[in-house]
Design a protein around this motif. Structure first.
Motif, PDB file in Angstrom:
ATOM      1  N   GLU A  54     -25.886  27.559  12.210  1.00 18.30           N
ATOM      2  CA  GLU A  54     -25.152  28.574  12.211  1.00 18.30           C
ATOM      3  C   GLU A  54     -24.993  29.552  13.109  1.00 18.30           C
ATOM      4  OE1 GLU A  54     -24.635  28.302   7.108  1.00 18.30           O
ATOM      5  OE2 GLU A  54     -26.034  29.866   8.047  1.00 18.30           O
ATOM      6  N   GLN A  71     -20.388  35.556  10.310  1.00 20.99           N
ATOM      7  CA  GLN A  71     -21.053  35.326   9.023  1.00 20.99           C
ATOM      8  C   GLN A  71     -19.975  34.676   8.127  1.00 20.99           C
ATOM      9  OE1 GLN A  71     -24.536  35.664   8.391  1.00 20.99           O
ATOM     10  NE2 GLN A  71     -24.019  34.518   6.803  1.00 20.99           N
ATOM     11  N   ASP A  72     -18.728  35.370   8.160  1.00 17.45           N
ATOM     12  CA  ASP A  72     -17.625  35.011   7.474  1.00 17.45           C
ATOM     13  C   ASP A  72     -17.326  33.313   7.805  1.00 17.45           C
ATOM     14  OD1 ASP A  72     -16.905  37.509   6.154  1.00 17.45           O
ATOM     15  OD2 ASP A  72     -15.615  37.864   7.897  1.00 17.45           O
ATOM     16  N   ASP A  75     -20.412  31.023   6.371  1.00 16.98           N
ATOM     17  CA  ASP A  75     -20.549  30.952   4.647  1.00 16.98           C
ATOM     18  C   ASP A  75     -19.389  29.993   4.421  1.00 16.98           C
ATOM     19  OD1 ASP A  75     -22.393  32.836   4.564  1.00 16.98           O
ATOM     20  OD2 ASP A  75     -21.210  34.526   4.175  1.00 16.98           O
ATOM     21  N   LYS A  79     -20.337  25.840   2.669  1.00 13.72           N
ATOM     22  CA  LYS A  79     -19.955  25.304   1.577  1.00 13.72           C
ATOM     23  C   LYS A  79     -18.906  24.047   1.657  1.00 13.72           C
ATOM     24  CE  LYS A  79     -17.236  26.529  -2.980  1.00 13.72           C
ATOM     25  NZ  LYS A  79     -18.227  25.423  -3.163  1.00 13.72           N
ATOM     26  N   ARG A  97     -29.671  26.454   5.685  1.00 19.82           N
ATOM     27  CA  ARG A  97     -28.743  27.049   6.484  1.00 19.82           C
ATOM     28  C   ARG A  97     -29.914  27.952   7.664  1.00 19.82           C
ATOM     29  NH1 ARG A  97     -24.738  30.835   3.260  1.00 19.82           N
ATOM     30  NH2 ARG A  97     -23.893  30.687   5.363  1.00 19.82           N
TER      31      ARG A  97
END
Length: 708
Positions: A54, A71-72, A75, A79, A97
């Motif tokens: 990430e 971060q958006d 995230d 998923k 992560r």
């Protein structure tokens, strides 16, 4: 399985800046899952580790394009990626992560240990800086015009239109992707790992100690080491990532390729308090499954990091795969030329094993391979439906029709050599599949499993229990049948029993052997046989007594469905319809169409052409020529000898990526010295709109084969 008490299996951490596609699956996740499922079936102590990567420039670029925070981005895609893997049966013990606090702590501590041991070099260098945004720019944040093809949307590391590798200095009219300002160079300090200090150890550990590694992996590593390693920065200027844990490191983070592999360690820490048993005990077998673009990081840089830090086991093997193309073209996420896993699951619900089967069958284990929707259809219909599915369905239908839906006895008194040979084939198939899995030859292993199913079909066809049943019906009805009377009825039924008993035991063996490859199908077979999961343990494979006599079976169900032409046509249309053509390419298209062909050269006679000695060769070594930006020094195997060839292709190819490629060599060209190196031939190349392509045979041939 060797003298190991536990197994630690990792699969490359996917960047959380987009979904995963079939190239990702074929490259490392599917082979890793197959291997892990096999180890679990052998009751091995194994942990299967993965997670999303990430940090790094691709994340921040995605965030910038979408006007959201990094971060958006992570995230959302963590998923999507995790759900795609789960849907395809990729059975990680943990999908972690690198943004997790435990990873930040682990990576920071790792860096600090090396820093405190004096293992880094502090260096100041000039890097590109955005004077408006007041930030240093990674190469991907610099955009300009490609000097090769004129694409005005080329990045500072690569032009995605022509594929040329670039540096920001080569771009025409470079500007910042953040502000459009012209970047300037500014001094900045970073911490470098002197990889050259680990060269002697790497050569001994890797080149001498792991000659059994796959040729593509070993060859790429040898090329890197033969070319000489250099110090590599382990930090970057950025606000996204793991902050460098030093007081004078404001605005600096750990290089993503320093922090990402440490993610394997932090994920294991998150998974189990016994993590150190897997990472620090010598009787652990560590295996990294990756794609070929990650070889240098997992085989050279990360092992050097582990060695420098101390206390960790080193990889026992790194069975990297090559790339999977789609419909003859390289996968391109930017152009949307990809088959996305989450889309496949929507379009082909409950057919995960079909894709697993096809990707394993065409896995790019030793060279790049191609996925086509037509091949997908053919393999499903011809191999899964007509072979494996057909055998299981016929066995179930005939057992219900001729044996009351219960497992019949095996009668030794009427058994023949065909029965005994079929029963013996169970163990032979198990041994064959196991040997292939242990050697990371997954295509071969799956083919061995399918061969047992094929033998089952041939066995049933030879025994023809349905014909014997018709003979029995005629005898019972008083209809004369040559050679048979009522006294033969018991023997005929026993022969039917034997055939279906053998087929049911074979079916149970297939449940075990298919499980690493086709886990959903394996469980369907277990459901039909009404057996528990414990039967899937590897020690049961090869047994002739897996299903009990007299046991009632469930009603037949089809394992696979035929895929029709319209479904395939829809997928091909979807692939082409979704293709995104870069703006620069679209703008250049009319001009390209009007561009006249290269002028024809003067006519020659056949005898002129016959003077050329053209031979197919295989590149076995490649390295850059010192102080020559455009030249690569190649070592080409032409069967009878190995030739040194100097070729002006360095701006188009990474040396490590072309090892193993077949080329056409002008073998009788007079030697010529270039930069002090005698070049013994010339490689033939084709040029397509500024992009160079090797002229090579459509199929792999023996080095030294003539071209005429």
């Amino acid at each position: 399985m060797g003298n190991f008490n536990r197994y630690l299996i990792t699969a490359a951490l996917p960047y959380a800046n987009g979904p995963v596609h079939i190239g990702h699956l074929a490259g490392c996740y599917l082979p890793a899952d197959i291997y892990v499922r096999y180890l679990r079936a052998k009751k091995a102590d194994v942990k299967f580790i993965c997670g999303s990567d990430e940090h790094g420039v691709p994340i921040t670029i995605k965030a910038m394009k979408e006007n959201v925070t990094p971060q958006d981005v992570v995230d959302r895609y963590h998923k999507i990626i995790g759900d795609s893997f789960a849907a395809m049966g990729i059975s990680f013990d943990i999908f972690a992560r690198t943004s997790a606090p435990i990873h930040h702590t682990t990576a920071s501590d790792f860096f600090l240990k090396m820093y405190n041991d004096g293992l880094f070099e502090e260096k100041e260098s000039e890097q590109y800086f955005d004077p408006e945004k007041q930030v240093f720019l990674a190469d991907r944040y610099i955009v300009g015009t490609c000097p090769k093809c004129g694409n005005d949307k080329a990045y500072g590391d690569q032009c995605e239109r022509c594929g040329t590798s670039l540096s920001p200095d080569e771009l025409i009219n470079p500007h910042s992707a953040l502000s459009n300002a012209v970047p300037v160079k500014k001094a900045t300090k970073h911490w470098y790992m002197p990889l050259q200090n680990y060269e002697p150890w790497l050569k001994e550990w890797l080149l001498e100690g792991h000659k059994d590694w796959k040729n593509n992996v070993y060859g790429q590593c040898k090329s890197w080491l033969d070319s000489g390693l250099q110090s590599r920065a382990m930090t970057r200027d950025s606000n996204w990532g793991i902050k460098v844990p030093l007081p004078d490191a404001e605005g600096k983070v750990l290089y993503v390729w320093f922090d990402a592999p440490i993610g394997y360690i932090s994920a294991t820490k998150e998974l189990t308090p016994d993590w150190a048993d897997y990472w620090c005990k010598d009787d652990t077998k560590l295996v990294h499954f990756i794609g070929k673009d990650n070889i240098v990081f997992h085989c050279i840089i990360f092992p050097a990091m582990l060695k420098a830090h101390g206390g960790f086991v080193l990889p026992e093997n790194v069975p990297a795969n090559e790339f999977l193309n789609i419909e003859g073209e390289k996968v391109s996420t930017s152009r949307n030329w990809a088959v996305w896993i989450h889309d496949y699951i929507k379009d082909f619900p409950d057919q995960q094993d079909v894709l697993r089967y096809v990707l394993c069958s065409t896995a790019p284990e030793t060279k790049d391979n191609d996925f086509t929707w037509k091949d997908f259809q053919t393999r499903n219909n011809s191999e899964l439906v007509n072979n494996l599915g057909n055998f299981v369905n016929r066995t179930m239908v005939l057992t219900h029709k001729l044996c009351g839906g219960k497992v019949p006895r095996f009668h030794e008194e009427v058994a023949d050599d065909t029965d005994r040979e079929m029963l013996a084939a169970f163990q032979t198939a198990k041994d064959s599949v196991e040997a292939s899995l242990e050697a990371y030859r997954f295509r071969e292993a799956q083919a061995g499993m399918m061969d047992l199913s094929d033998q089952g079909n041939k066995y049933m066809q030879k025994k023809e229990p349905w014909i014997l049943a018709k003979v029995m019906e005629k005898i019972k009805a008083g209809t004369p049948v040559d050679g048979y009377t009522e006294v033969d009825l018991p023997a005929l039924q026993m022969k039917i029993d034997n055939c279906l008993h053998v087929c049911l035991q074979l079916m149970a063996n297939l449940a075990i052997l298919t499980h690493p490859f086709l886990p959903f199908t394996s469980r369907k077979i277990c459901h039909l046989l009404k057996v528990v999961d414990r039967m899937l343990e590897w020690e049961n494979a090869g047994s002739t007594k897996l299903v009990n006599v007299g046991y009632s079976l469930r009603e037949p169900e089809l394992l696979f469905k035929k895929i029709e032409d319209d479904m395939i046509a829809a997928q091909v249309e979807k692939l082409h319809a979704g293709l995104v053509k870069p703006a620069a390419e679209a703008a250049a298209a009319p001009a390209a169409a009007e561009k006249p062909a290269a002028p024809a050269k003067a006519e020659i006679q056949y005898d002129d052409f016959a003077k050329l000695d053209l031979r197919v060769g295989t590149i076995i070594q490649a390295e850059k020529v010192e102080k020559a930006d455009k030249l690569l020094k190649l070592l080409v195997d032409i069967g009878t000898e190995q030739r040194t060839v100097v070729s002006g292709i360095a701006m188009h190819f990474n040396p490590a990526d072309i090892i193993g490629k077949q080329v056409t060599l002008v073998a009788n060209l007079a030697p010529r010295k270039m930069r002090g190196i005698e070049s013994q031939g010339m490689i033939l190349m084709a040029e397509d709109n500024g992009k160079l392509i090797f002229v090579n045979p459509a199929e792999t041939v023996a080095p030294g084969s003539g071209v005429s």
